[in-house]
Design an enzyme around this catalytic site. Sequence first.
Site, PDB file in Angstrom:
ATOM      1  N   ILE A  96      -0.051  -4.089   3.227  1.00  0.00           N
ATOM      2  CA  ILE A  96       0.045  -4.332   1.792  1.00  0.00           C
ATOM      3  C   ILE A  96      -1.298  -4.072   1.120  1.00  0.00           C
ATOM      4  CG2 ILE A  96      -0.396  -6.784   2.151  1.00  0.00           C
ATOM      5  CD1 ILE A  96       1.403  -7.315  -0.279  1.00  0.00           C
ATOM      6  N   CYS A  97      -1.226  -3.521  -0.075  1.00  0.00           N
ATOM      7  CA  CYS A  97      -2.412  -3.362  -0.929  1.00  0.00           C
ATOM      8  C   CYS A  97      -1.978  -3.685  -2.358  1.00  0.00           C
ATOM      9  CB  CYS A  97      -2.996  -1.951  -0.802  1.00  0.00           C
ATOM     10  SG  CYS A  97      -1.933  -0.651  -1.445  1.00  0.00           S
ATOM     11  N   ARG A  98      -2.668  -3.177  -3.332  1.00  0.00           N
ATOM     12  CA  ARG A  98      -2.285  -3.483  -4.719  1.00  0.00           C
ATOM     13  C   ARG A  98      -0.985  -2.793  -5.113  1.00  0.00           C
ATOM     14  NH1 ARG A  98      -2.947  -0.865  -9.224  1.00  0.00           N
ATOM     15  NH2 ARG A  98      -4.518   0.519  -8.397  1.00  0.00           N
ATOM     16  N   GLY A 100       0.528   0.076  -2.989  1.00  0.00           N
ATOM     17  CA  GLY A 100       1.229   0.733  -1.896  1.00  0.00           C
ATOM     18  C   GLY A 100       0.581   2.013  -1.398  1.00  0.00           C
ATOM     19  N   ILE A 125       1.203  -5.675  -3.656  1.00  0.00           N
ATOM     20  CA  ILE A 125       1.136  -7.061  -4.108  1.00  0.00           C
ATOM     21  C   ILE A 125       1.684  -7.194  -5.526  1.00  0.00           C
ATOM     22  CG2 ILE A 125      -1.201  -7.061  -5.079  1.00  0.00           C
ATOM     23  CD1 ILE A 125       0.081  -9.809  -2.776  1.00  0.00           C
TER      24      ILE A 125
END
Length: 137
Positions: A96-98, A100, A125
Amino acid sequence: MWVQFIQNNFAIVMLVLVSGLMLLWPLINSRISGIKAVGTLEATQLINHQNAVVLDVREDSEFYSGHIPHSVHVPLGQLAKHAELQKYKNRPVIAICRSGMRSGRACSVLRKNGFEQVYNLAGGISAWERANMPMEK
């Protein structure tokens, strides 16, 4: 007629083609790489029923501003040299990141290092927050 239209509007036609490819790239890339994008519902099911690990690859400041409970934090730049992740090799891993994008790259790194059950949280996220899923600081 079409040829003349394309010649007269070349910049607009190219803009449409490039933007269309950019929108389709995550779908194409996931099929090529074998990395599956999952939504928040699928991610929750993987966490609850298959003991999946959530790997947050955002930078420190992003992570500490809010993250998924019990997630493992390893910024993308440190992922390749982070040996501690090997203990999760036989478990599903949801990166997961901000949004994708970084997590998609993290999935590729994990796959190259022998992780077989790798998932990318679609929308990152941001999607998790929009779905009103639990967060902690």
